[in-house]
Motif scaffolding. Structure first.
Motif, PDB file in Angstrom:
ATOM      1  N   ASP A 165      41.321  36.153  37.217  1.00 59.38           N
ATOM      2  CA  ASP A 165      41.983  36.626  38.432  1.00 59.38           C
ATOM      3  C   ASP A 165      42.789  37.871  38.081  1.00 59.38           C
ATOM      4  O   ASP A 165      43.730  37.821  37.306  1.00 59.38           O
ATOM      5  CB  ASP A 165      42.877  35.514  38.961  1.00 59.38           C
ATOM      6  N   ARG A 166      42.445  38.991  38.659  1.00 58.54           N
ATOM      7  CA  ARG A 166      43.087  40.259  38.305  1.00 58.54           C
ATOM      8  C   ARG A 166      44.599  40.237  38.544  1.00 58.54           C
ATOM      9  O   ARG A 166      45.357  40.792  37.773  1.00 58.54           O
ATOM     10  CB  ARG A 166      42.442  41.401  39.072  1.00 58.54           C
ATOM     11  N   ASP A 167      45.052  39.582  39.603  1.00 56.63           N
ATOM     12  CA  ASP A 167      46.492  39.514  39.878  1.00 56.63           C
ATOM     13  C   ASP A 167      47.223  38.716  38.802  1.00 56.63           C
ATOM     14  O   ASP A 167      48.292  39.106  38.346  1.00 56.63           O
ATOM     15  CB  ASP A 167      46.767  38.899  41.254  1.00 56.63           C
ATOM     16  N   VAL A 168      46.621  37.583  38.409  1.00 60.27           N
ATOM     17  CA  VAL A 168      47.242  36.756  37.375  1.00 60.27           C
ATOM     18  C   VAL A 168      47.251  37.499  36.048  1.00 60.27           C
ATOM     19  O   VAL A 168      48.250  37.496  35.324  1.00 60.27           O
ATOM     20  CB  VAL A 168      46.521  35.395  37.253  1.00 60.27           C
ATOM     21  N   THR A 169      46.154  38.145  35.714  1.00 57.17           N
ATOM     22  CA  THR A 169      46.072  38.895  34.469  1.00 57.17           C
ATOM     23  C   THR A 169      47.128  39.988  34.427  1.00 57.17           C
ATOM     24  O   THR A 169      47.847  40.135  33.431  1.00 57.17           O
ATOM     25  CB  THR A 169      44.669  39.517  34.304  1.00 57.17           C
ATOM     26  N   ALA A 170      47.267  40.720  35.514  1.00 52.41           N
ATOM     27  CA  ALA A 170      48.272  41.785  35.570  1.00 52.41           C
ATOM     28  C   ALA A 170      49.676  41.205  35.444  1.00 52.41           C
ATOM     29  O   ALA A 170      50.539  41.758  34.759  1.00 52.41           O
ATOM     30  CB  ALA A 170      48.130  42.568  36.873  1.00 52.41           C
ATOM     31  N   TYR A 171      49.916  40.067  36.090  1.00 49.12           N
ATOM     32  CA  TYR A 171      51.220  39.402  36.001  1.00 49.12           C
ATOM     33  C   TYR A 171      51.545  39.036  34.559  1.00 49.12           C
ATOM     34  O   TYR A 171      52.634  39.316  34.056  1.00 49.12           O
ATOM     35  CB  TYR A 171      51.234  38.160  36.892  1.00 49.12           C
ATOM     36  N   TRP A 172      50.604  38.382  33.860  1.00 48.30           N
ATOM     37  CA  TRP A 172      50.833  37.976  32.477  1.00 48.30           C
ATOM     38  C   TRP A 172      51.097  39.183  31.584  1.00 48.30           C
ATOM     39  O   TRP A 172      51.966  39.149  30.725  1.00 48.30           O
ATOM     40  CB  TRP A 172      49.644  37.175  31.933  1.00 48.30           C
ATOM     41  N   ARG A 173      50.355  40.225  31.775  1.00 51.55           N
ATOM     42  CA  ARG A 173      50.570  41.428  30.954  1.00 51.55           C
ATOM     43  C   ARG A 173      51.972  41.985  31.163  1.00 51.55           C
ATOM     44  O   ARG A 173      52.649  42.345  30.218  1.00 51.55           O
ATOM     45  CB  ARG A 173      49.519  42.481  31.277  1.00 51.55           C
ATOM     46  N   ARG A 174      52.404  42.073  32.424  1.00 52.86           N
ATOM     47  CA  ARG A 174      53.760  42.575  32.697  1.00 52.86           C
ATOM     48  C   ARG A 174      54.821  41.636  32.126  1.00 52.86           C
ATOM     49  O   ARG A 174      55.814  42.077  31.558  1.00 52.86           O
ATOM     50  CB  ARG A 174      53.976  42.747  34.204  1.00 52.86           C
ATOM     51  N   LEU A 175      54.613  40.333  32.278  1.00 50.22           N
ATOM     52  CA  LEU A 175      55.575  39.352  31.788  1.00 50.22           C
ATOM     53  C   LEU A 175      55.735  39.422  30.272  1.00 50.22           C
ATOM     54  O   LEU A 175      56.854  39.467  29.746  1.00 50.22           O
ATOM     55  CB  LEU A 175      55.141  37.946  32.209  1.00 50.22           C
TER      56      LEU A 175
END
Length: 143
Positions: free
Chosen positions: A31-41
């Motif tokens: 999921d692109r949104d989840v992946t982006a979230y984890w990277r930012r976190l």
């Protein structure tokens, strides 16, 4: 056998991989949104993640001071509930390995029946950040 630094990097790499956070049955891209979230976190918290080579949250030599502070928090918890001496004798203070950080400080979490009967739920003892100065490692004491 791998050293702790390599394990930490592998862990961080897994968190920031394109499939991070994706359910096992998800498409390879995740999921692109989840992946982006984890990277930012991970990027925002990289400096404060627990070092696997030294996972202790306490300053060396401060373990007894920490548990003394926890005992004080327990007494305050009992006092706020106006619990009598019989209760205090039956449910004495004990240590726990379960903790998390909140806006108020480090919260020690206890299972039911650990510090109190089931009807009182899971007791939480809050150790305020200002009282943890010099006891807890500074990198973890930012609310």
């Amino acid at each position: 056998m791998t050293d702790d630094g390599t394990l930490r990097e592998r862990f961080l790499d897994e968190l920031t991989s394109p499939d991070a956070g994706a359910p096992p049955d998800a498409p390879a891209a995740g999921d692109r949104d989840v992946t982006a979230y984890w990277r930012r976190l991970v990027a925002a918290n990289r400096g404060t993640l627990v070092d696997p080579g030294n996972p202790d949250l306490l300053v060396p030599g401060q373990k007894e001071a920490f548990w003394s502070l926890a005992r004080e928090a327990h007494q305050q918890w009992l006092d706020r509930r106006n619990l009598d001496q019989n209760f205090r004798d039956r449910w004495p203070f004990d240590r726990t390995e379960q903790a998390y950080f909140s806006k108020q400080g480090m919260v020690l979490l206890y299972n039911v029946y650990h510090l109190a009967p089931y009807a009182m739920g899971q007791p939480e003892l809050v150790l305020p950040y200002d009282k943890l100065k010099g006891i807890g490692r500074e990198q973890y004491l930012t609310p």
